[in-house]
Design an enzyme around this catalytic site. Structure first.
Site, mmCIF file in Angstrom:
data_model
loop_
_atom_site.group_PDB
_atom_site.id
_atom_site.type_symbol
_atom_site.label_atom_id
_atom_site.label_comp_id
_atom_site.label_asym_id
_atom_site.label_seq_id
_atom_site.Cartn_x
_atom_site.Cartn_y
_atom_site.Cartn_z
ATOM 1 N N ASP A 1 0.874 -1.179 0.000
ATOM 2 C CA ASP A 1 0.000 0.000 0.000
ATOM 3 C C ASP A 1 0.908 1.225 0.000
ATOM 4 O O ASP A 1 2.132 1.105 -0.053
ATOM 5 C CB ASP A 1 -0.917 0.002 1.238
ATOM 6 C CG ASP A 1 -2.185 0.824 0.996
ATOM 7 O OD1 ASP A 1 -2.074 1.965 0.508
ATOM 8 O OD2 ASP A 1 -3.285 0.321 1.280
ATOM 9 N N TRP B 1 -7.223 32.673 -13.770
ATOM 10 C CA TRP B 1 -6.798 31.712 -12.745
ATOM 11 C C TRP B 1 -5.498 32.146 -12.096
ATOM 12 O O TRP B 1 -5.117 31.628 -11.056
ATOM 13 C CB TRP B 1 -6.651 30.314 -13.365
ATOM 14 C CG TRP B 1 -5.370 30.085 -14.089
ATOM 15 C CD1 TRP B 1 -5.042 30.527 -15.328
ATOM 16 C CD2 TRP B 1 -4.212 29.363 -13.614
ATOM 17 N NE1 TRP B 1 -3.774 30.134 -15.667
ATOM 18 C CE2 TRP B 1 -3.239 29.415 -14.634
ATOM 19 C CE3 TRP B 1 -3.918 28.678 -12.432
ATOM 20 C CZ2 TRP B 1 -1.978 28.811 -14.500
ATOM 21 C CZ3 TRP B 1 -2.652 28.078 -12.312
ATOM 22 C CH2 TRP B 1 -1.718 28.151 -13.345
ATOM 23 N N SER C 1 -2.015 18.529 -1.953
ATOM 24 C CA SER C 1 -0.906 18.172 -2.839
ATOM 25 C C SER C 1 0.362 17.865 -2.060
ATOM 26 O O SER C 1 1.087 16.922 -2.371
ATOM 27 C CB SER C 1 -0.597 19.322 -3.809
ATOM 28 O OG SER C 1 -1.631 19.462 -4.731
ATOM 29 N N GLU D 1 4.461 24.288 -12.006
ATOM 30 C CA GLU D 1 3.134 23.666 -12.033
ATOM 31 C C GLU D 1 2.842 23.053 -13.409
ATOM 32 O O GLU D 1 2.256 21.971 -13.514
ATOM 33 C CB GLU D 1 2.081 24.720 -11.673
ATOM 34 C CG GLU D 1 0.642 24.295 -11.877
ATOM 35 C CD GLU D 1 0.202 23.171 -10.961
ATOM 36 O OE1 GLU D 1 0.823 22.982 -9.904
ATOM 37 O OE2 GLU D 1 -0.760 22.478 -11.317
ATOM 38 N N TYR E 1 4.932 21.701 -15.307
ATOM 39 C CA TYR E 1 5.661 20.439 -15.390
ATOM 40 C C TYR E 1 5.105 19.409 -14.424
ATOM 41 O O TYR E 1 5.203 18.204 -14.672
ATOM 42 C CB TYR E 1 7.171 20.684 -15.193
ATOM 43 C CG TYR E 1 7.691 21.370 -16.419
ATOM 44 C CD1 TYR E 1 8.037 20.616 -17.543
ATOM 45 C CD2 TYR E 1 7.722 22.747 -16.522
ATOM 46 C CE1 TYR E 1 8.432 21.227 -18.713
ATOM 47 C CE2 TYR E 1 8.112 23.371 -17.691
ATOM 48 C CZ TYR E 1 8.467 22.610 -18.786
ATOM 49 O OH TYR E 1 8.838 23.220 -19.950
ATOM 50 N N HIS F 1 9.328 34.153 -18.020
ATOM 51 C CA HIS F 1 8.926 34.175 -19.430
ATOM 52 C C HIS F 1 7.414 34.392 -19.558
ATOM 53 O O HIS F 1 6.918 34.604 -20.652
ATOM 54 C CB HIS F 1 9.383 32.915 -20.180
ATOM 55 C CG HIS F 1 8.804 31.629 -19.669
ATOM 56 N ND1 HIS F 1 9.449 30.433 -19.790
ATOM 57 C CD2 HIS F 1 7.646 31.355 -19.019
ATOM 58 C CE1 HIS F 1 8.707 29.483 -19.250
ATOM 59 N NE2 HIS F 1 7.607 30.017 -18.788
ATOM 60 N N HIS F 2 6.694 34.356 -18.425
ATOM 61 C CA HIS F 2 5.264 34.660 -18.453
ATOM 62 C C HIS F 2 5.010 36.156 -18.324
ATOM 63 O O HIS F 2 3.854 36.584 -18.344
ATOM 64 C CB HIS F 2 4.545 33.935 -17.310
ATOM 65 C CG HIS F 2 4.558 32.444 -17.465
ATOM 66 N ND1 HIS F 2 3.581 31.766 -18.145
ATOM 67 C CD2 HIS F 2 5.455 31.507 -17.062
ATOM 68 C CE1 HIS F 2 3.851 30.472 -18.137
ATOM 69 N NE2 HIS F 2 4.996 30.289 -17.496
ATOM 70 N N THR G 1 13.594 17.850 -23.162
ATOM 71 C CA THR G 1 12.303 17.438 -23.718
ATOM 72 C C THR G 1 12.508 16.746 -25.057
ATOM 73 O O THR G 1 11.854 15.737 -25.358
ATOM 74 C CB THR G 1 11.365 18.655 -23.870
ATOM 75 O OG1 THR G 1 11.386 19.398 -22.654
ATOM 76 C CG2 THR G 1 9.945 18.225 -24.163
#
Ligand code: CU
Length: 518
Positions: free
Chosen positions: A99, A135, A163, A248, A250, A295-296, A321
């Site tokens: 478990d 969001w 989480s 997040e 990723y 970069h955001h 990647t």
């Protein structure tokens, strides 16, 4: 797996009190499926409004509320819990553990989720309605929200707690409960990717909790962290948010890499190509994901040197990647491939995720991003990454392991229909959005200029095809649980041993017999 308890609650109490990893895995999966349909319905509301120019069905405020809750609930309610559900089902089986290491904590990790979801969903019924403004919760706009703003902050805290506790459980389980002989470098890649993801979650969820806590004190306790008039800085919120937000992304894709790395070898009938490089690529992506956040926010007025750093650091992620995509293709190369539903969704993932990765590199370039930021090009990019990345692999994994979970084969014809209609619906929805973005259509706006009408109509039709197609999945799952051809020990024609990425024997009590249907 039964433990030595004498008392077994039945009915609803069985699910409330369960400490069984399979039960809890199922709870996570059903919960995320419900949230997927709820947030998907919100998306259809968005596409309905955008079907043609002009205001059709709702006020701009309502439109913004739909986009915000669609994003928040898809990320925190649908995608993340679904991967945790897979972790609960598969990690103990794959490492040969009876478990999860901390079963009661596991129960609590799950039952926090419906509380947070209730806060988000019921915000439709409070004065002012759900939060608007995205969001990402950017101030100062976020300060305008009423009681739903506080409900969202509380929900984010609860989701973060869930989480973090889940991640602690996963790490402890993997570190302490592997079967004898299963060294780290013999673990199936799904276990590896979740191991790394769990560390990522523990690193960044508290950062988000800090951001929304500062927001809370700004709203109610007279602090001015993000309030320029009080000496604070709203841009600081963006830095903190994206320090969480990029990792997040990723968190939502690394476990997907693990699922695909299990499926492709099975249906190519070859061992995974480049196991070791897969592990190191996953770790590299996780580390790099923590140093690219700005970069955001190229357009907030940061120094050119910072823009250059974040641009090059972001493009560097394409290297590990690329290693992964190369390894998946090399695994398929000259393999004896068959194309059952899990393989179709996996190949769909590799093709479309790579496309989403390419547009990510496009957006990483500062001069290009300055043109495209806050346009539909960005919306197209991250839906290619998240829908064909996270969601398609979740479907792939569900079809792949349903025979193990239920003891029955699912309906292959309907599974394939689900894949192909999803493929058509998804691409019809999101491919035209690249063109809309390149032509200058802004995101998060309920109305648009006439020249955007054709691509928007295509996109809305695609969305309704994609949305209704998902009902097929529900039907297939329920049908599979209720009956169907027995899956047997080796549902994938004896290819089971290839689920194991290394030549070590499978732990004795995992896939030798199908799980008992309760
Ligand atoms: Cu990012």
């Amino acid at each position: 797996m039964e433990h030595g308890h004498d008392h077994h609650p039945s009915g609803i109490m069985r699910w409330v009190t369960t400490t069984n990893h399979k039960d809890i895995g199922s709870l996570y999966l059903w919960f995320s499926l419900c949230m997927f349909f709820f947030a998907g319905t919100l998306a259809l509301g968005i596409r309905l409004e955008l079907f043609q120019p002009g205001m059709q069905f709702m006020q701009p405020q309502t439109f913004n509320q739909l986009t915000t809750l669609h994003g928040l609930i898809m990320v925190f309610g649908a995608i993340m819990p679904a991967f945790v559900g897979f972790a609960n089902w598969q990690i103990p089986l794959m490492i040969g553990a009876p478990d999860m290491a901390l079963p009661r904590l596991n129960n609590w990790s799950f039952w926090l989720l419906p509380v947070a979801a209730t806060l988000l969903v019921t915000s439709f019924f409070v004065p002012g309605g759900p939060i608007a403004g995205g969001w990402t919760l950017y101030p100062p706009l976020y300060m305008q929200n009423g009681i739903s703003g506080d409900m969202t902050i509380f929900a984010v805290h609860i989701l973060g707690m869930s989480s973090i506790l889940g991640s602690i459980n996963i790490i402890v389980t993997i570190m302490n409960m592997r079967a004898p002989g299963m060294t780290y470098m013999k673990m199936p890649l799904f276990v590896w990717t979740w191991f790394i993801t769990a560390y990522l979650l523990i690193a960044v969820m508290p950062v988000l909790a800090g951001a929304v806590t500062m927001m809370l004190t700004d709203r109610h306790f007279d602090t001015h962290f993000f309030d320029a008039s009080g000496g604070g800085d709203p841009v600081m919120f963006q830095h903190i948010f994206w320090f969480f937000g990029h990792p997040e992304v990723y968190i939502m894709i690394l476990p997907a890499f693990g699922i695909v790395s299990s499926i492709i070898p099975t249906f190519a009938r070859k061992p995974l190509f480049g196991y070791t490089s897969m592990v190191y690529a996953t770790a590299s992506i996780a580390i790099l994901s923590m140093v690219v956040w700005a970069h955001h926010m190229y357009t907030v007025g940061m120094p050119v040197t910072a823009q250059l750093y974040f641009m090059y650091a972001t493009m560097l992620i394409a290297v590990p990647t690329g290693v992964k995509v190369f390894n998946w293709l090399a695994t398929m190369w000259q393999g004896a491939m068959t194309f059952e539903t899990p393989m179709l969704f996996s190949i769909g993932f590799v093709a479309l995720f790579t496309l989403g990765g390419f547009t990510g590199i496009v957006l990483a370039m500062v001069p290009v991003d300055v043109q495209l930021q806050d346009s539909y090009y960005v919306v197209a990019h991250f839906h290619y990454v998240l829908v064909s990345g996270s969601l398609f692999t979740l479907f792939a994994g569900a079809y792949y392991w349903l025979p193990k979970w239920t003891g029955h084969m699912y309906d292959e014809k309907l599974g394939k229909l689900h894949f192909w209609l999803s493929m058509i619906g998804f691409n019809l929805t999101f491919f035209p959005q690249h063109f809309l973005g390149l032509a200058g259509m802004p995101r998060r706006i309920p109305d648009y200029a006439l020249q955007f009408a054709d691509f928007n109509r295509m996109s809305s039709i695609g969305a309704f095809i994609f949305g209704t197609t998902q009902l097929i999945f529900v039907y297939v799952v329920i049908k599979c649980i209720r009956g169907g051809a027995p899956a047997g020990d080796k549902p994938w024609e004896g290819a089971d041993t290839l689920e194991w990425t290394v030549p070590s024997p499978a732990p004795y009590h995992t896939f030798e017999t199908p799980p008992v249907v309760k």
